[in-house]
Design a protein around this motif. Structure first.
Motif, PDB file in Angstrom:
ATOM      1  N   LEU A 101       0.867  -1.252  -0.049  1.00  0.00           N
ATOM      2  CA  LEU A 101       0.074   0.151  -0.017  1.00  0.00           C
ATOM      3  C   LEU A 101       0.882   1.181  -0.026  1.00  0.00           C
ATOM      4  O   LEU A 101       0.495   2.205  -0.581  1.00  0.00           O
ATOM      5  N   ALA A 102       1.898   1.142   0.661  1.00  0.00           N
ATOM      6  CA  ALA A 102       2.969   2.288   0.618  1.00  0.00           C
ATOM      7  C   ALA A 102       3.082   2.908  -0.889  1.00  0.00           C
ATOM      8  O   ALA A 102       3.287   3.935  -1.234  1.00  0.00           O
ATOM      9  N   LEU A 103       3.493   1.679  -1.614  1.00  0.00           N
ATOM     10  CA  LEU A 103       3.780   2.027  -3.237  1.00  0.00           C
ATOM     11  C   LEU A 103       2.431   2.673  -3.693  1.00  0.00           C
ATOM     12  O   LEU A 103       2.774   3.618  -4.454  1.00  0.00           O
ATOM     13  N   LEU A 104       1.444   2.372  -3.497  1.00  0.00           N
ATOM     14  CA  LEU A 104       0.221   2.947  -4.180  1.00  0.00           C
ATOM     15  C   LEU A 104      -0.122   4.472  -3.642  1.00  0.00           C
ATOM     16  O   LEU A 104      -0.296   5.412  -4.433  1.00  0.00           O
ATOM     17  N   PHE A 105       0.227   4.577  -2.167  1.00  0.00           N
ATOM     18  CA  PHE A 105       0.409   6.252  -1.950  1.00  0.00           C
ATOM     19  C   PHE A 105       1.404   6.829  -2.419  1.00  0.00           C
ATOM     20  O   PHE A 105       1.283   8.132  -2.722  1.00  0.00           O
ATOM     21  N   PHE A 106       2.557   6.286  -2.571  1.00  0.00           N
ATOM     22  CA  PHE A 106       3.541   7.143  -3.185  1.00  0.00           C
ATOM     23  C   PHE A 106       3.212   7.563  -4.772  1.00  0.00           C
ATOM     24  O   PHE A 106       3.373   8.724  -5.144  1.00  0.00           O
ATOM     25  N   ILE A 107       2.543   6.583  -5.420  1.00  0.00           N
ATOM     26  CA  ILE A 107       2.369   6.657  -6.758  1.00  0.00           C
ATOM     27  C   ILE A 107       1.069   7.821  -6.671  1.00  0.00           C
ATOM     28  O   ILE A 107       1.032   8.831  -7.672  1.00  0.00           O
ATOM     29  N   SER A 108       0.279   7.845  -5.836  1.00  0.00           N
ATOM     30  CA  SER A 108      -0.997   8.687  -5.707  1.00  0.00           C
ATOM     31  C   SER A 108      -0.183  10.257  -5.310  1.00  0.00           C
ATOM     32  O   SER A 108      -0.915  11.215  -5.893  1.00  0.00           O
ATOM     33  N   GLY A 109       0.990  10.296  -4.809  1.00  0.00           N
ATOM     34  CA  GLY A 109       1.557  11.533  -4.543  1.00  0.00           C
ATOM     35  C   GLY A 109       1.870  12.192  -5.634  1.00  0.00           C
ATOM     36  O   GLY A 109       2.016  13.494  -6.052  1.00  0.00           O
ATOM     37  N   VAL A 110       2.619  11.221  -6.690  1.00  0.00           N
ATOM     38  CA  VAL A 110       2.880  11.549  -7.854  1.00  0.00           C
ATOM     39  C   VAL A 110       1.797  12.325  -8.913  1.00  0.00           C
ATOM     40  O   VAL A 110       1.890  13.434  -9.424  1.00  0.00           O
ATOM     41  N   HIS A 114       1.703   7.452   8.640  1.00  0.00           N
ATOM     42  CA  HIS A 114       2.688   6.773   7.563  1.00  0.00           C
ATOM     43  C   HIS A 114       2.109   6.996   6.186  1.00  0.00           C
ATOM     44  O   HIS A 114       3.051   7.329   5.155  1.00  0.00           O
ATOM     45  N   ARG A 115       0.790   7.005   5.794  1.00  0.00           N
ATOM     46  CA  ARG A 115       0.357   7.122   4.545  1.00  0.00           C
ATOM     47  C   ARG A 115       0.634   8.404   3.963  1.00  0.00           C
ATOM     48  O   ARG A 115       0.756   8.589   2.708  1.00  0.00           O
ATOM     49  N   LEU A 116       0.065   9.480   4.716  1.00  0.00           N
ATOM     50  CA  LEU A 116       0.323  10.924   4.375  1.00  0.00           C
ATOM     51  C   LEU A 116       1.744  11.243   4.169  1.00  0.00           C
ATOM     52  O   LEU A 116       2.046  11.956   3.028  1.00  0.00           O
ATOM     53  N   THR A 117       2.900  10.726   4.785  1.00  0.00           N
ATOM     54  CA  THR A 117       4.216  10.906   4.427  1.00  0.00           C
ATOM     55  C   THR A 117       4.527  10.243   3.355  1.00  0.00           C
ATOM     56  O   THR A 117       5.104  11.114   2.396  1.00  0.00           O
ATOM     57  N   ILE A 118       4.295   9.081   2.924  1.00  0.00           N
ATOM     58  CA  ILE A 118       4.683   8.525   1.684  1.00  0.00           C
ATOM     59  C   ILE A 118       4.070   9.209   0.641  1.00  0.00           C
ATOM     60  O   ILE A 118       4.740   9.316  -0.411  1.00  0.00           O
ATOM     61  N   LEU A 119       2.782   9.477   0.589  1.00  0.00           N
ATOM     62  CA  LEU A 119       2.252  10.430  -0.452  1.00  0.00           C
ATOM     63  C   LEU A 119       2.892  11.897  -0.760  1.00  0.00           C
ATOM     64  O   LEU A 119       3.053  12.311  -1.808  1.00  0.00           O
ATOM     65  N   LEU A 120       3.440  12.422   0.442  1.00  0.00           N
ATOM     66  CA  LEU A 120       4.023  13.609   0.295  1.00  0.00           C
ATOM     67  C   LEU A 120       5.197  13.419  -0.427  1.00  0.00           C
ATOM     68  O   LEU A 120       5.942  14.254  -1.017  1.00  0.00           O
ATOM     69  N   ILE A 121       6.106  12.207   0.178  1.00  0.00           N
ATOM     70  CA  ILE A 121       7.419  11.886  -0.713  1.00  0.00           C
ATOM     71  C   ILE A 121       7.231  11.675  -2.234  1.00  0.00           C
ATOM     72  O   ILE A 121       8.072  12.124  -3.077  1.00  0.00           O
TER      73      ILE A 121
END
Length: 411
Positions: free
Chosen positions: A73-82, A237-244
């Motif tokens: 799920l971290a990968l999905l939130f990272f891509i969502s941030g992009v 956790h989720r908001l941070t990886i999205l911001l990254i």
């Protein structure tokens, strides 16, 4: 410079970076959702609690699922941030917020009222908590309530969509500042770290520091609930990886650093996976009284999750930067697949659990029914105008445009 703005669009490293569609992130997003679908199929067979369970549930698949769980799920939130960065840069933060609301809110409402409801029905039926009167249950489900220990109505697996919408709306007013921060002297300094001699090590270690802090001080206080209002550690956790992902989206230094860090990230991910597998599978494994070792495993797991994400990003850049009809089809299909899959899996699992089949037959049938149901469902959804918005698709004739490559798809 004219900017095309799509979910998978990111810069090619270099002083004169040109922003073009990055098919590698399209493929990674497809893969991430596919892994999530198979993960939920696996939940039917493991000993962990889930909506419905196989009578042959066992510990066999749990090691593999534990190795996938930290990063899926971290990968999905990272891509969502992009995606958030590119959409906001194209249409502005206010329009981005409106777009996210219009695209996601119907999915959540329809999901909670119609699509997710059968999951609760089958869960309570298998537990013997309710009778066969479906209409009576549905009336109870629609009233905000705690029904035999379950909060109703509920979003279950759609919590990712709920959180993504909330984060998008909360961040919208701050996007100009977030963008400026990424392009400031601090942003250039961080980019310089990824380009330095020790860039691969720094890229592997520095981004995980906030997650280590959350693990030490937030996770013990706020267990994960997916209930939005009391899920503070999970939000961190989720908001941070999205911001990254947001800051990395248009950073040539980051994407160049990913390529340079690929070997190191891959070696660490494989090493941790092997050590973890040995630690949990060794005969007579006992963690009682070994707090130091437990915390080493827990903190190493955080680095492992980021190492896997870096590895996948690097491998995708190298091997998946290609287009084709399969990518175009799956890029649109995968989100409806995600919305549909768990209800299909739970419903099929309920009946499979009563069939008396062997565990491998159960697995093959459950996978087949889930995938076939998603494919048939998507083919129906894409053709019915009123179904498209409640499954996250735009209304209108987008298919022809995609085939001609005249407009980019935005997720």
């Amino acid at each position: 410079m004219k900017r095309k703005t799509v979910m998978a669009e990111m810069p090619q490293p270099g002083p004169n970076a040109v922003f073009t569609r990055r098919h590698d992130l399209d493929w990674l997003r497809i893969a991430a959702f596919a892994i999530l679908i198979f993960y939920h199929v696996g939940m039917f067979f493991v000993t962990w609690g889930w909506h419905v369970k196989s009578p042959d549930a066992n510990e066999g698949p749990e090691l593999l699922m534990r190795l996938v769980n930290p990063w899926r799920l971290a990968l999905l939130f990272f891509i969502s941030g992009v995606a958030l960065r590119f959409l906001a840069d194209k249409i502005g933060s206010a329009a981005m917020a409106r777009d996210r609301f219009v695209r996601i809110a119907p999915v959540i409402v329809f999901g909670m009222v119609v699509l997710v409801m059968p999951q609760t029905w089958f869960e309570l039926r298998q537990a013997g908590a309710i009778g066969p009167d479906f209409l009576a249950f549905y009336g109870d489900y629609l009233r905000p309530n705690v029904l035999h220990g379950l909060i109703t109505p509920t979003w279950n697996h759609l919590w990712y969509v709920v959180y993504l919408l909330v984060y998008s709306l909360l961040l919208a007013p701050f996007i100009p500042g977030l963008r400026a921060l990424g392009e400031s002297g601090l942003g250039r300094f961080v980019g310089g770290l990824w380009s330095s001699r020790f860039g691969p090590v720094l890229l592997l270690v520095l981004p995980v520091l906030p997650f280590i802090a959350y693990r030490l001080w937030l996770d013990p206080v706020f267990p994960t609930t997916h209930a939005l209002i009391d899920d503070w550690a999970n939000h961190a956790h989720r908001l941070t990886i999205l911001l990254i992902g947001f800051w990395a989206a248009k950073s040539p230094a980051f994407w160049g650093g990913v390529r340079r860090a690929l070997s190191l990230a891959l070696v660490y991910a494989v090493f941790y996976g092997l050590v973890y597998a040995w630690a949990v599978a060794r005969p007579g494994a006992d963690w009682e009284g070994q707090e130091a070792l437990l915390w080493a495993v827990r903190l190493g797991r955080i680095v492992y999750a980021w190492a896997v994400i870096l590895t996948l990003l690097g491998l995708a850049q190298r091997f998946l930067s290609r287009d084709g009809s399969a990518r175009r089809y799956l890029t649109e299909a995968i989100f409806p697949f995600y919305i549909l899959h768990q209800t299909i899996t739970v419903a099929a699992g309920y009946y499979i659990a009563q069939a008396g089949w062997g565990v491998w037959t159960q697995f093959l049938v459950l996978v087949s029914v889930t995938l076939a149901g998603c494919m048939i469902g998507f083919e129906l959804i894409r053709r019915v105008a009123w179904l498209r918005p409640v499954f996250g698709l735009k209304v209108g004739g987008r298919q022809l445009a995609y085939k001609r490559n005249k407009i980019p798809q935005r997720q």
